[in-house]
Design an enzyme around this catalytic site. Structure first.
Site, PDB file in Angstrom:
ATOM      1  N   ASN A 150       0.797  -1.231   0.000  1.00 22.30           N
ATOM      2  CA  ASN A 150       0.000   0.000   0.000  1.00 22.30           C
ATOM      3  C   ASN A 150       0.827   1.277   0.000  1.00 22.30           C
ATOM      4  OD1 ASN A 150       0.807  -0.573   2.651  1.00 22.30           O
ATOM      5  ND2 ASN A 150      -0.981   0.420   3.544  1.00 22.30           N
ATOM      6  N   GLU A 248       5.479  -2.806  12.115  1.00 23.22           N
ATOM      7  CA  GLU A 248       4.385  -1.842  11.936  1.00 23.22           C
ATOM      8  C   GLU A 248       3.252  -2.627  11.294  1.00 23.22           C
ATOM      9  OE1 GLU A 248       1.708   0.321  10.684  1.00 23.22           O
ATOM     10  OE2 GLU A 248       3.088   1.030   9.116  1.00 23.22           O
ATOM     11  N   CYS A 282      -3.192   1.273   7.042  1.00 20.12           N
ATOM     12  CA  CYS A 282      -3.260   0.698   8.388  1.00 20.12           C
ATOM     13  C   CYS A 282      -3.835   1.665   9.413  1.00 20.12           C
ATOM     14  CB  CYS A 282      -1.867   0.239   8.822  1.00 20.12           C
ATOM     15  SG  CYS A 282      -0.596   1.512   8.669  1.00 20.12           S
ATOM     16  N   GLU A 454       9.267   3.586  14.138  1.00 20.99           N
ATOM     17  CA  GLU A 454      10.021   4.003  12.965  1.00 20.99           C
ATOM     18  C   GLU A 454      10.290   5.505  13.046  1.00 20.99           C
ATOM     19  OE1 GLU A 454       7.516   3.168   9.680  1.00 20.99           O
ATOM     20  OE2 GLU A 454       7.789   1.004   9.768  1.00 20.99           O
TER      21      GLU A 454
END
Length: 481
Positions: A150, A248, A282, A454
């Protein structure tokens, strides 16, 4: 149609077998590229090349790594149209979302260019007289990255730029649905002057070769973006070998609208939060909680705005919704909507298909026996729920296995800060969408939404290793314990 090959040691390398798979354009499922189905042997070649490159270049000065990243940012800025075209044709990204990805990639590279000079330690007071004590951050070696379909450019840049900035070598396994982005990244790093072997790409199905990469004895750290199920599996592999890792993962992000909120602002933010890139994000706000006094007003306004979410030419700036990435994912979206309908939910908007595109869908009356209630749809589907108090909505928002992003719309700063403190999420936004990111922030979630963070600061934790060094003066005695 283009044919890809693995990128290992700075060159295109044929696969160890003759097996290839089709990378499809999700608009019509036509073949976009032919991609090698990598094997354990291909993974091993890539990791070995990365390991040798790391040993050769681990002491490269910070100024040189800074120059690579600065050049990469300039190349990315020059080639935004190339990357945007790939994002549109390979993963069905509307041009507005493709523009967001390319802008973020440029910004992240610029931010990462400052990292090499910030990989520093500190001096530490010693308990032993005459002993000089200091800590150092050193690169871990080979970093393995696995990226999703994505946001393949954002994640590919995030992972590889930080590995290179901190003195490591990198091996990328991209989603089988977005390999062309990885191929273009290989060209970018090559042109930027990054030595051969510091950036490598192996293509293939993660179910077939993911364990070969993450479990490879010469991989020291793993950074993964994908499903919670696969993330938990990777965590087990990393734990067995004591590897560093960042995950993630998925989300079921809540967006809360209080009675005192600016409804127009909340409606616009909700549209962006769940329907950007047809909900395949997400952080998507798949649960929207609205305080009861304004529930009907918000539901009417949001449903009306949703009906204007456009399906159309992906290169038209006003197009918001494109195709769902694959037939497997389309079936998941259909199943969630159909199950909710069959069990009594009201479809306030959407629920219809145009080719491979699902219209923006709003559900009301969703109950806990419906699949969409707890599972992540990963499509343009959201559910509206009423609430009566802040304590109630905090409990509702936290009643999920996920904990990635959350947002609240209110003019009451005390209410907003209370929610921010009590929300079980890695990221909380006040009067803003659930969907947001910047290069230097600690991005990530809790519970089933991830592990670690991150970002140009947070990634130092998995990309470097602390080392403690002491120096005892020659005439100061042995000291110590």
């Amino acid at each position: 149609m283009k044919n890809l090959e693995h990128w290992i040691g700075g060159a295109a390398i044929s696969s160890s077998t003759e097996n290839y798979f089709d990378d499809l354009n999700p608009i019509d499922d036509s073949v976009f590229s032919r991609v090698p189905a990598g094997t354990a042997e291909d993974v091993d070649r890539a990791v070995e090349a990365a390991h040798q490159a790391f040993l050769t270049h681990r002491d490269t000065p910070a100024a040189v790594r800074e120059e690579w990243l600065t050049k990469a940012a300039a190349i990315m800025e020059r080639d935004v149209a190339i990357f945007a075209d790939i994002l549109v044709d390979e993963i069905g990204s509307p041009i507005a979302k493709a523009g967001f990805e390319t802008r973020f990639a440029v910004g992240f590279l610029r931010a990462a260019a400052g990292v090499p000079r910030r990989v520093r330690g500190e001096t530490i007071p010693s308990d032993t007289p005459g002993r000089f004590s200091m800590s150092l951050r050193q690169p871990v070696g080979v970093v393995a990255g696995i990226t999703p379909f994505n946001v393949p450019l954002i994640k590919g840049i995030k992972q590889s730029a930080m590995a290179i900035a901190t003195g490591n070598a990198f091996v990328l396994l991209p989603s089988e649905a977005s390999p062309m982005v990885a191929a273009q990244l290989a060209k970018l790093w090559k042109e930027a002057g990054v030595p051969d072997g510091l950036f490598n790409v192996v293509y293939g199905n993660g179910a077939d070769i993911g364990d070969d990469l993450t479990g490879h004895p010469k991989v020291s750290a793993i950074t993964f973006t994908g499903s919670s199920r696969v993330g938990k599996h990777i965590a087990e592999i990393a734990a067995r070998r004591l590897k560093k890792y960042t995950l993630e993962l998925g989300g079921k992000s809540p967006l809360i609208v209080s009675a005192d909120a600016d409804i127009d602002q909340a409606v616009n933010a909700a549209l962006f939060s769940i329907f950007m890139y047809q909900g395949q994000v997400c952080m998507g706000a798949s649960r929207i909680y609205v305080e009861r006094p304004i529930f009907d007003k918000f539901a009417k306004a949001f449903s009306a705005a949703t009906k204007n979410a456009k399906i159309g030419d992906l290169r038209e700036p006003t197009t918001m919704l494109g195709p769902i990435i694959s037939e497997r994912q389309r079936e998941r979206v259909r199943r969630h909507i159909d199950d909710a309908r069959a069990k009594g939910a009201d479809v306030l908007a959407g629920g219809e298909w145009t080719g491979n595109c699902c219209s923006a869908t709003v559900l009301q009356g969703v109950t806990d026996d419906m699949t969409v209630f707890a599972e992540e749809t990963f499509g343009p589907v959201t559910s509206l729920y009423p609430f009566d108090s802040l304590d109630e909505v905090i409990e509702l928002a936290n009643d999920t296995e996920y904990g990635l992003s959350a947002s609240i719309f209110t003019r009451d700063i005390d209410k907003a800060l209370r929610f921010a403190q009590r929300a079980e999420a890695g990221m909380v936004h006040i009067n803003a969408p659930t969907l947001y990111d910047e290069p230097h922030v600690p991005f990530g979630g809790i519970k089933a939404s991830g592990f670690g963070r991150e970002g140009t600061e947070a990634d130092l934790e998995i990309m470097t290793e602390w080392k403690w060094v002491t120096i005892q003066s020659a005439d100061g005695g042995a000291g110590g314990h």
